[in-house]
Design an enzyme around this catalytic site. Structure first.
Site, PDB file in Angstrom:
ATOM      1  N   LYS A  83       1.943   4.976   7.239  1.00  0.00           N
ATOM      2  CA  LYS A  83       1.759   4.140   6.051  1.00  0.00           C
ATOM      3  C   LYS A  83       3.134   3.740   5.547  1.00  0.00           C
ATOM      4  CE  LYS A  83      -1.923   4.725   2.716  1.00  0.00           C
ATOM      5  NZ  LYS A  83      -2.370   5.609   1.635  1.00  0.00           N
TER       6      LYS A  83
HETATM    7  C1  E4P Z   1      -5.157   4.874  -0.062  1.00  0.00           C
HETATM    8  O1  E4P Z   1      -4.653   4.430   0.930  1.00  0.00           O
HETATM    9  C2  E4P Z   1      -4.469   4.815  -1.364  1.00  0.00           C
HETATM   10  O2  E4P Z   1      -3.291   5.539  -1.334  1.00  0.00           O
HETATM   11  C3  E4P Z   1      -5.388   5.300  -2.455  1.00  0.00           C
HETATM   12  O3  E4P Z   1      -6.656   4.706  -2.276  1.00  0.00           O
HETATM   13  C4  E4P Z   1      -4.852   5.024  -3.840  1.00  0.00           C
HETATM   14  O4  E4P Z   1      -5.831   5.349  -4.769  1.00  0.00           O
HETATM   15  P1  E4P Z   1      -5.520   5.531  -6.336  1.00  0.00           P
HETATM   16  O5  E4P Z   1      -5.198   4.191  -6.890  1.00  0.00           O
HETATM   17  O6  E4P Z   1      -6.796   6.086  -6.895  1.00  0.00           O
HETATM   18  O7  E4P Z   1      -4.374   6.482  -6.440  1.00  0.00           O
END
Ligand code: E4P
Length: 214
Positions: A83
């Site tokens: 990522k």
């Molecule tokens: C997933 O890839 C993201 O990091 C995650 O969905 C972020 O979610 P949040 O906005 O609830 O922290």
């Protein structure tokens, strides 16, 4: 539609894997910070539980540092997707990593222009954060609609991971728009399957069954 679990918690992953609907996992530094286990060991264990892609996030900011960090993460297991936050340095790193066959999940996407550039750089996934947009009075789902259209227009193979999901309607609306993947927190995953009329229906059938002559 593919379902990823948005967690770094091994128990949650084991549980949802047992439901037969789990296609992958996404983690981020905030989720990993909640687990009492070394980051690399956590990712290794998650990868062993899940056949599909497991996102592990790079924390370097310059492409020269992102690339080696991503290579090291990709070595943990064959199903790691690295990522990388979208940005100029992230795009440069994505181009280099994609050329090496490393799957990149370009994260923290908040606009269709960011998603378009991520796809052009060779990202395998883009992660638009719809809940965080809704939180600041913007329309997260409108962003998904735009990205779906842009990717269809140019037949990009990049898959859209609808991220920052807050409730079941987010998942249903993403599915109606044809998004490839939703990454869903455990609590929302449970809510997807429940309905009070299903519970009431089971209760009534069971009580009536007791009256059936056997
Ligand atoms: C997933 O890839 C993201 O990091 C995650 O969905 C972020 O979610 P949040 O906005 O609830 O922290």
């Amino acid at each position: 539609m593919k379902f990823f679990l948005d967690t770094a918690n091994l128990e949650e992953i084991r549980e949802v894997a047992s439901w037969g609907v789990l296609d992958g996992v996404t983690t981020n530094p905030s989720l990993c910070s909640k687990e009492n286990i070394k980051f690399e060991d956590n990712i290794r264990e998650i990868c062993a539980l899940v056949g599909g892609p497991v996102s592990a996030e790079c924390v370097s900011l310059r492409s020269e540092e992102i690339v080696p960090e991503a290579r090291a993460l990709a070595k943990i297991a064959s199903n790691v997707a690295v990522k990388i936050p979208v940005g100029l340095e992230g795009l440069k790193a994505t181009k280099a990593l994609a050329a090496e066959g490393i799957s990149v999940n370009m994260t923290l996407v908040f606009s269709a222009s960011q998603a378009l550039l991520a796809a052009k750089a060779g990202a395998k996934f883009v992660s638009p954060f719809i809940g965080r947009l809704d939180d600041v009075s913007e329309d997260g789902m409108a962003l998904i609609e735009e990205i779906v259209q842009v990717f269809e227009n140019y037949r990009f193979g990049t898959e859209i991971i609808v991220a920052s999901v807050r409730h079941p309607r987010h998942v249903v609306e993403a599915a109606l728009l044809g998004a490839d993947i939703a990454t869903v927190p455990y609590a929302v995953m449970e809510k997807l399957v429940r309905h009070p009329l299903t519970d009431a229906g089971i209760e009534r059938f069971l009580s009536d069954w007791k009256k059936v002559r056997k």
